[in-house]
Scaffold this motif. Sequence first.
Motif, PDB file in Angstrom:
ATOM      1  N   MET A 137       0.807  -1.216   0.000  1.00  0.00           N
ATOM      2  CA  MET A 137       0.000   0.000   0.000  1.00  0.00           C
ATOM      3  C   MET A 137       0.846   1.275   0.000  1.00  0.00           C
ATOM      4  O   MET A 137       0.600   2.184  -0.796  1.00  0.00           O
ATOM      5  N   VAL A 138       1.850   1.329   0.880  1.00  0.00           N
ATOM      6  CA  VAL A 138       2.634   2.560   0.990  1.00  0.00           C
ATOM      7  C   VAL A 138       3.502   2.804  -0.255  1.00  0.00           C
ATOM      8  O   VAL A 138       3.475   3.904  -0.812  1.00  0.00           O
ATOM      9  N   PRO A 139       4.250   1.787  -0.750  1.00  0.00           N
ATOM     10  CA  PRO A 139       4.981   2.032  -1.998  1.00  0.00           C
ATOM     11  C   PRO A 139       4.053   2.457  -3.145  1.00  0.00           C
ATOM     12  O   PRO A 139       4.416   3.324  -3.941  1.00  0.00           O
ATOM     13  N   LEU A 140       2.892   1.867  -3.190  1.00  0.00           N
ATOM     14  CA  LEU A 140       1.943   2.220  -4.245  1.00  0.00           C
ATOM     15  C   LEU A 140       1.518   3.679  -4.116  1.00  0.00           C
ATOM     16  O   LEU A 140       1.452   4.421  -5.093  1.00  0.00           O
ATOM     17  N   PHE A 141       1.252   4.093  -2.894  1.00  0.00           N
ATOM     18  CA  PHE A 141       0.871   5.484  -2.637  1.00  0.00           C
ATOM     19  C   PHE A 141       1.999   6.415  -3.072  1.00  0.00           C
ATOM     20  O   PHE A 141       1.779   7.413  -3.765  1.00  0.00           O
TER      21      PHE A 141
END
Lengths: 290, 463, 316
Positions: A137-141
């Motif tokens: 989720m965070v890398p994608l964000f």
Amino acid sequence: MAVAQRTALPAQRGAGWNKLAEKVVAHAFLIAISVIFMVPFFWMVSGSLKTGVDLNAFPVVWFPKTLTLENYIAGLQVFPFARYLFNTLVICAFSMLGAALSSSFVAYGLSRIEWRWRTPLFVVILSTMMIPFYVTMVPLFTMFRSIGWTDTYLPLIVPHFFGVPFYIFLLRQFFLSIPKEMSESARMDGANELVIYWRIILPLAKPALAAVALFQFLTSWNDLLGPLIYLSDADSYTLSLGLTFFRSEYSSQFGPLMAASTVVVIPVIVVFFFAQRTFIQGITLTGVKG
Amino acid sequence: MPAARISRRRAIQALGGLGLGAMGLLTGGCTFTKGTPPITDVGLDKKPAPGRKTNIEVYSVWGSTVGAGMVNLAKKFEEAQPDIGVRVTYAPAGMGGGAVQQKLFTAIAGGNPPDVGQLVPSQAPQWVELGIMTDLTSRYRAAGLSQDDFFAPVWESITYKGSVWQMQWDADPNFPFFWNKQLFEDSGLDPEKPPKTLEEVDEYSAKILKKSGANVTKIGMIPWDSYGYSNSLFTWGFGFGAEFYDKEREEVTPDHEYSVKALEWIVKYAKSVGGADRVTVTPPGLQLHPFSTGNIGMAPLVAPNYRDIKTNAKDMKIGATLLPFEPPGAKAPGAGAWIGGWGMFIPATARHKDEAWEFLRWVGATDEGTKAQWETVGFPPGYRKAAVLAEIRDDPVMAPFYDVLTTATNIRPPVPVADFYFTQLDEQISNAVLGLSTPIQALRTVKKNVMGEWDRFRKEVEA
Amino acid sequence: MTTTTAQSSSAERRSAARRPARTPQQRRNFFWGLVFTSPAIIGLLWFTLYPVLVSLYYSFTSATMMKPAQWLGLGNYESLVSDSSWWDSLGNTLYYIVVSVPLGIAVALFLAILLNLNVRGQSIYRVIFYLPAIVPLVASAVVWLYVFNPQYGVFNTVLGWFGITGPGWLASPEWAMPALIIFSTWGAGNLMIILLAGLQDVPQDLHDQAKVDGAGVFRRFRHVSLPFLSPHLLFALVTGLIAGFQFFTPVFVLTNGTGGPAGKTLVSGLYLYQNAFQFFKVGYASAIAWVLFIIVGLGTALVFRLVGRRVYYGGA
């Protein structure tokens, strides 16, 4: 078919009785299960019409004596309902379109064409389903932020245009079930793969496509995490985010929550009611199949 | 095609009939009112006022009335000064529960932090160690704010390793002790005489307890469910005189003599009513705290729950006092009370730190701001000198909370692995209450696991 | 008859796949294969590759999301081995999967067959059976909290009629997981839809033929419907397995996300979530995710091996 049954009845009384018994049993089952499945829905609707006193009563009041609309008045005022409905529908419509088109397209390549990468690619696509979203989720964000997509609907819509693994797998299974001869004869007639996909396979897989569209509609309709992390401007929020407005740390505004939920559910029921008709359309095609 | 059309029409009719039938069932012989909506406040977010020199972004984690209050608070701040505009962004905590702020974390990790974030004060040590928070020490000093300006437990919460890190604008007094006078009377107890010690709680509970078969229908108290297992142990543990960490030795002490005693008492209580899983007097997911059902004799309550009960169950006769205690570890009633609540902090990577600080200072440590907060959001401030405290003292609902606020000495253990600690407590206390382990075993397991985690964390941060 | 053609054609396919693409036909197929799968290939490279690689890298570090990570090598994976909570969560997850996946498929299949009967008012029944999948989780969770209530709940009331004292359900260490499984099974609407769509592929004339041959309801189901449904049952099994390992939202809603009572509902998905967002151990959470990935991958491969071969594809 109904006509055929009716004319057959007087001739074969025994068979008719059997049929009747079968129908009675079927209806009994259907109704019994319906009751079980209706409970939460009934609960939600009745909760939305209860007064504060009845909502808090314990044991539960299933059939309130006094009904009220106060929860609807509150529930639809707390957030700009019409605006959030519109926002949600925009996201749902594009995601549905993207998911159904791209997933069927990819699934065609993984099921109706014999080529070297078919199986390895399918394995890779299937594997991506196995990685829990919370660790990517965070890398994608970060990635979406770096290309300036945060605070837009793009992160919620665009990925659906590149095939959704769950639907690709689902449609692959359906496409594999369609007899090979149907493509072969079209190829003999000089049709290329795009034509076969569009003219032959897609119409035959209508029930499956409808299921995909329905699932994507529901997924986008109920998605909370995506809008939560990508959107910051309240004007662009969605209904699912709106529904969280009724919760606070120590208690929930239960009546308004149920009222808003009821209003949110009704469009889905309507969509489903019409979508489900395609699940039985396949029947007319059985003559071609097998 | 005509056949399809007919079936569709018929289906729609049937669907309509179904809906009408459901409505009929509901409306059969009952009245219909328009009623007054329970919430009318609109909006949990706002755009900054136009024409300000600088705009700051504040995350608000609350829905419902608290969230609306936060928006109004920001408006009042904009009215109080001409330079800073405030954008309030609604960033709800927890997906279906808990205090996990996904939007905040993703925003900070993704390099897009707000200027002001919210946190539970006990989370600060970990967040400080991870480099999330801005050191506010020099700003506190420049504003002339020091230890004397805050309640002692609040000051303890906002400082860590000699620096100040947050503004605790909500000092939540956990808890005053309430009792149901009617149920006391029905059980043959003096409705005007609350228990002072836990021994008396046991005594009263024995009289209140009613069962139907194996299930409990009326209960004196549910000591393992004072806002979750870990909060329960903190409350009753402090009530026995326990300490949950040793600041000097940098050690957690869940196995403190009195903490074990407290858990033994909780477990014994659960056994005496036939097991924690048989206590079903509490309905789930209610708007009002289960105490409002009248099936519970005594309960510690937070202010919002008490206020809701007072407004919605007007006929209920409720007494309020300080928490019962247990000698010899604890010396006086109210020994179990601790201060929870919420603080605001400035992320280390925030863009407008000076303006963010102005907001923090105004909300948490000025007469004007604390009053505005009390009138909009409605929590007691941690700022001891706030003029609004006189108002809170005289408020009939808040009076018992004021007493706790001014006398409480405890806070939840502010250790860098606090969330891990609380999660471990939740699991192990649950084990003990359900009889799967003994209290001492359970709490020793907590200690072992948390110390292991703390060591790991320390190594990681130092590297 | 069908089986022999299926076998011979799959053998053909295998030998065709082994040969390098030389004939014009094979070259053409390769081109079209690439064209059709290009959205997925682009999507994988654009949206999936980077986050996946980052999480894989994290799993070898002490990443917290907030501070620069430090390389730990296999440290996180070693810690997993001695982490009793992790083993508990794995056990709970397996329990959940082993019971809920077959149960969910059986129930969905039963419902789909009922809904496929030629009776009046089917479209209404379909809507009703699908309601649990539509009603927002927050609303349905509250209902189930009442249903599971040990004293006034529906289950224990019914058990009470037979003189049985029902369990504490969500409050009881033994019954909390069964309660969650019941909750998930009740929401099997999506699978029901898939199987219902699959049932449309069953040729009516085959059914009629079997009827004329005197086959009863069960024989007809076993020998006519089941082969046509097998691709979808395989799908249900595989996706059920994958989703089962990530299951956790209902745990959050029904048991407040603590994994209680007594850690009996601490499933892998919840444990991963706790580590990533409550304890800020993103590196550790990533390691959990990758071990789960390997387990699910092996499980899926096994399913394809054991079940996949029995699947009958009309088009193969």
